[in-house]
Design a protein around this motif. Structure first.
Motif, PDB file in Angstrom:
ATOM      1  N   ALA A 199      -0.969  18.080  -6.255  1.00  0.00           N
ATOM      2  CA  ALA A 199      -1.280  16.654  -6.317  1.00  0.00           C
ATOM      3  C   ALA A 199      -0.121  15.828  -5.770  1.00  0.00           C
ATOM      4  O   ALA A 199      -0.322  14.810  -5.089  1.00  0.00           O
ATOM      5  N   LEU A 200       1.101  16.263  -6.042  1.00  0.00           N
ATOM      6  CA  LEU A 200       2.270  15.579  -5.506  1.00  0.00           C
ATOM      7  C   LEU A 200       2.313  15.724  -3.989  1.00  0.00           C
ATOM      8  O   LEU A 200       2.597  14.758  -3.265  1.00  0.00           O
ATOM      9  N   GLY A 201       1.992  16.918  -3.517  1.00  0.00           N
ATOM     10  CA  GLY A 201       1.980  17.146  -2.074  1.00  0.00           C
ATOM     11  C   GLY A 201       0.987  16.246  -1.365  1.00  0.00           C
ATOM     12  O   GLY A 201       1.276  15.695  -0.297  1.00  0.00           O
ATOM     13  N   VAL A 202      -0.211  16.078  -1.946  1.00  0.00           N
ATOM     14  CA  VAL A 202      -1.231  15.198  -1.360  1.00  0.00           C
ATOM     15  C   VAL A 202      -0.719  13.766  -1.314  1.00  0.00           C
ATOM     16  O   VAL A 202      -0.843  13.075  -0.288  1.00  0.00           O
ATOM     17  N   HIS A 235       0.018  11.460   2.138  1.00  0.00           N
ATOM     18  CA  HIS A 235      -0.643  10.182   2.421  1.00  0.00           C
ATOM     19  C   HIS A 235       0.334   9.015   2.385  1.00  0.00           C
ATOM     20  O   HIS A 235       0.145   8.027   3.115  1.00  0.00           O
ATOM     21  N   TRP A 236       1.393   9.136   1.589  1.00  0.00           N
ATOM     22  CA  TRP A 236       2.430   8.108   1.623  1.00  0.00           C
ATOM     23  C   TRP A 236       3.091   8.050   2.992  1.00  0.00           C
ATOM     24  O   TRP A 236       3.292   6.956   3.548  1.00  0.00           O
ATOM     25  N   GLU A 237       3.408   9.213   3.557  1.00  0.00           N
ATOM     26  CA  GLU A 237       4.053   9.248   4.867  1.00  0.00           C
ATOM     27  C   GLU A 237       3.142   8.657   5.938  1.00  0.00           C
ATOM     28  O   GLU A 237       3.589   7.868   6.786  1.00  0.00           O
ATOM     29  N   LYS A 238       1.867   8.990   5.892  1.00  0.00           N
ATOM     30  CA  LYS A 238       0.923   8.458   6.885  1.00  0.00           C
ATOM     31  C   LYS A 238       0.746   6.953   6.705  1.00  0.00           C
ATOM     32  O   LYS A 238       0.681   6.202   7.686  1.00  0.00           O
ATOM     33  N   ALA A 239       0.662   6.499   5.451  1.00  0.00           N
ATOM     34  CA  ALA A 239       0.500   5.071   5.181  1.00  0.00           C
ATOM     35  C   ALA A 239       1.734   4.292   5.619  1.00  0.00           C
ATOM     36  O   ALA A 239       1.626   3.201   6.196  1.00  0.00           O
ATOM     37  N   ARG A 240       2.904   4.843   5.351  1.00  0.00           N
ATOM     38  CA  ARG A 240       4.156   4.172   5.737  1.00  0.00           C
ATOM     39  C   ARG A 240       4.241   4.025   7.256  1.00  0.00           C
ATOM     40  O   ARG A 240       4.634   2.973   7.778  1.00  0.00           O
ATOM     41  N   LEU A 252      -5.789   9.365  -3.513  1.00  0.00           N
ATOM     42  CA  LEU A 252      -5.125   9.603  -4.801  1.00  0.00           C
ATOM     43  C   LEU A 252      -6.109   9.895  -5.920  1.00  0.00           C
ATOM     44  O   LEU A 252      -5.723  10.343  -7.001  1.00  0.00           O
ATOM     45  N   ALA A 253      -7.407   9.613  -5.681  1.00  0.00           N
ATOM     46  CA  ALA A 253      -8.418   9.808  -6.733  1.00  0.00           C
ATOM     47  C   ALA A 253      -8.436  11.253  -7.187  1.00  0.00           C
ATOM     48  O   ALA A 253      -8.236  12.185  -6.393  1.00  0.00           O
ATOM     49  N   PRO A 254      -8.677  11.487  -8.471  1.00  0.00           N
ATOM     50  CA  PRO A 254      -8.654  12.858  -9.022  1.00  0.00           C
ATOM     51  C   PRO A 254      -9.519  13.846  -8.244  1.00  0.00           C
ATOM     52  O   PRO A 254      -9.109  14.968  -7.984  1.00  0.00           O
ATOM     53  N   GLN A 255     -10.715  13.425  -7.840  1.00  0.00           N
ATOM     54  CA  GLN A 255     -11.608  14.339  -7.131  1.00  0.00           C
ATOM     55  C   GLN A 255     -11.101  14.638  -5.734  1.00  0.00           C
ATOM     56  O   GLN A 255     -11.503  15.637  -5.131  1.00  0.00           O
ATOM     57  N   SER A 256     -10.202  13.727  -5.199  1.00  0.00           N
ATOM     58  CA  SER A 256      -9.686  13.956  -3.862  1.00  0.00           C
ATOM     59  C   SER A 256      -8.476  14.890  -3.890  1.00  0.00           C
ATOM     60  O   SER A 256      -8.127  15.493  -2.892  1.00  0.00           O
ATOM     61  N   ALA A 257      -7.797  14.930  -5.048  1.00  0.00           N
ATOM     62  CA  ALA A 257      -6.618  15.770  -5.141  1.00  0.00           C
ATOM     63  C   ALA A 257      -6.990  17.213  -5.341  1.00  0.00           C
ATOM     64  O   ALA A 257      -6.224  18.095  -5.098  1.00  0.00           O
ATOM     65  N   ALA A 261       0.825  -1.222   0.000  1.00  0.00           N
ATOM     66  CA  ALA A 261       0.000   0.000   0.000  1.00  0.00           C
ATOM     67  C   ALA A 261       0.856   1.269   0.000  1.00  0.00           C
ATOM     68  O   ALA A 261       0.654   2.157  -0.851  1.00  0.00           O
ATOM     69  N   PRO A 262       1.838   1.422   0.910  1.00  0.00           N
ATOM     70  CA  PRO A 262       2.695   2.619   0.827  1.00  0.00           C
ATOM     71  C   PRO A 262       3.470   2.690  -0.482  1.00  0.00           C
ATOM     72  O   PRO A 262       3.653   3.767  -1.051  1.00  0.00           O
ATOM     73  N   ALA A 263       3.921   1.522  -0.978  1.00  0.00           N
ATOM     74  CA  ALA A 263       4.664   1.512  -2.239  1.00  0.00           C
ATOM     75  C   ALA A 263       3.767   1.932  -3.403  1.00  0.00           C
ATOM     76  O   ALA A 263       4.212   2.629  -4.325  1.00  0.00           O
ATOM     77  N   PHE A 264       2.508   1.515  -3.383  1.00  0.00           N
ATOM     78  CA  PHE A 264       1.554   1.894  -4.420  1.00  0.00           C
ATOM     79  C   PHE A 264       1.395   3.411  -4.446  1.00  0.00           C
ATOM     80  O   PHE A 264       1.384   4.037  -5.522  1.00  0.00           O
ATOM     81  N   ILE A 265       1.268   4.013  -3.275  1.00  0.00           N
ATOM     82  CA  ILE A 265       1.118   5.473  -3.196  1.00  0.00           C
ATOM     83  C   ILE A 265       2.394   6.160  -3.679  1.00  0.00           C
ATOM     84  O   ILE A 265       2.340   7.164  -4.406  1.00  0.00           O
TER      85      ILE A 265
END
Length: 323
Positions: free
Chosen positions: A279-282, A286-291, A318-323, A264-268
């Protein structure tokens, strides 16, 4: 060349060096863990000893015929001019290090003349695992190597080796394998893998067959497909996250749950590589929180269903509407 191993350039470099008669006595085979350096070292040792003892092997790669007498001797651990050091197993537990006694045990090989040819080879897999005393004992052998002696030191982190060991060896770098080599290796290891599963394993392995094969048999393709769908539409009604949590939280799914914690963290992170700006910031947030969550899930004995649901929520961001 070495189609199965995938390190053709490195094979060519060392075979040419051996053929020239000016082979350096010590080589550090460096690169990420799991990309086949140990297998390469063993295959190279077999090829060089086979050529030295005869009959010479045809072709430029590392493959040696199954019926070659040198292959039979090495596979039976009976070749008098070959030794291999690795952490030993006792009572089902593998030691953390290669001991000084193991290195001292090389003296018979080092002090005697070659038996079958003019070449002797020692493979150490990995040199990173040498105890301090073992490293110092090896250094003495590297400082005054016997004639026609070749040391092949596998290392995942050569910077951690003694500087004096590095200074007495040449370093040959091994890079992660490309997708074509990964695909060939995975197919050779398990012919039952589907194309979709192989693709998922290639993404998870990131150029390391050893890392990819850790996920074999876990139906990683389904896990990644689920994450891809969640990342695409955001799973606004939570149905996909709940279904994934239910599937991975049962006791029999523990290996798949642990794979999800890694993937999951690797996917993000992989998604973040294709983003910029906000979008990169988002994605990075979330990568940091998932890790952090995935790293502590097992140690803290967190509820698997809750962990999967929350991690999938970070994927949904990561969904477009969430970014």
């Amino acid at each position: 060349m070495t189609s199965l191993l995938g390190h053709d350039e490195q094979a060519r470099t060392l075979i040419d060096a051996a053929a020239s008669g000016r082979m350096h006595h010590g080589w550090i085979l460096s690169g990420p863990k799991g990309i086949g350096k140990g297998g390469f070292a063993r295959a190279l040792a077999l090829r060089l000893l086979a050529d030295a003892a005869g009959p010479p092997v045809e072709g430029e790669g590392l493959d040696v015929p199954e019926n070659h007498p040198v292959r039979r001797l090495i596979e039976a651990s009976a070749h008098p001019d070959y030794a291999e050091l690795f952490p030993l197993e006792k009572d089902g537990v593998t030691a953390r290090n290669i001991s000084v006694d193991q290195v001292r045990g090389l003296q018979r090989l080092l002090q005697s003349a070659p038996s079958l040819s003019t070449r002797r080879i020692v493979v150490i897999d990995s040199a990173d695992d040498l105890e301090r005393g073992a490293a110092n004992a090896l250094l003495k052998n590297l400082e005054e190597p016997p004639a026609d002696m070749l040391f092949l030191l596998v290392s995942h982190a050569p910077g951690r080796l003694l500087p004096t060991i590095r200074s007495r060896c040449r370093t040959l770098r091994f890079d992660p394998l490309n997708d074509g080599a990964m695909r060939a290796i995975l197919r050779s290891k398990d012919e039952t893998l589907s194309p979709a599963e192989i693709d998922a394993l290639i993404r998870a392995g990131e150029g390391s067959p050893g890392k990819a094969l850790r996920y074999a048999g876990l139906n990683l393709a389904d896990i990644e497909s689920a994450m891809a769908r969640i990342a695409q539409d955001g799973d606004r009604d939570n149905r996909q996250r709940l279904a994934l949590a239910k599937a991975l939280a049962i006791k029999s799914a523990k290996p798949r749950y642990e794979a999800f914690l890694e993937r999951a963290p690797a996917f993000i992170a992989q998604a973040a590589r294709h983003r910029s700006g906000s979008a990169l910031g988002v994605a990075l947030d979330h990568w940091e929180k998932a890790r952090h969550l995935a790293g502590g899930a097992v140690i803290l004995s967190l509820d698997p269903a809750a962990v999967v649901f929350e991690l999938a929520g970070h994927v949904a961001a990561l969904a477009p509407q969430s970014a």
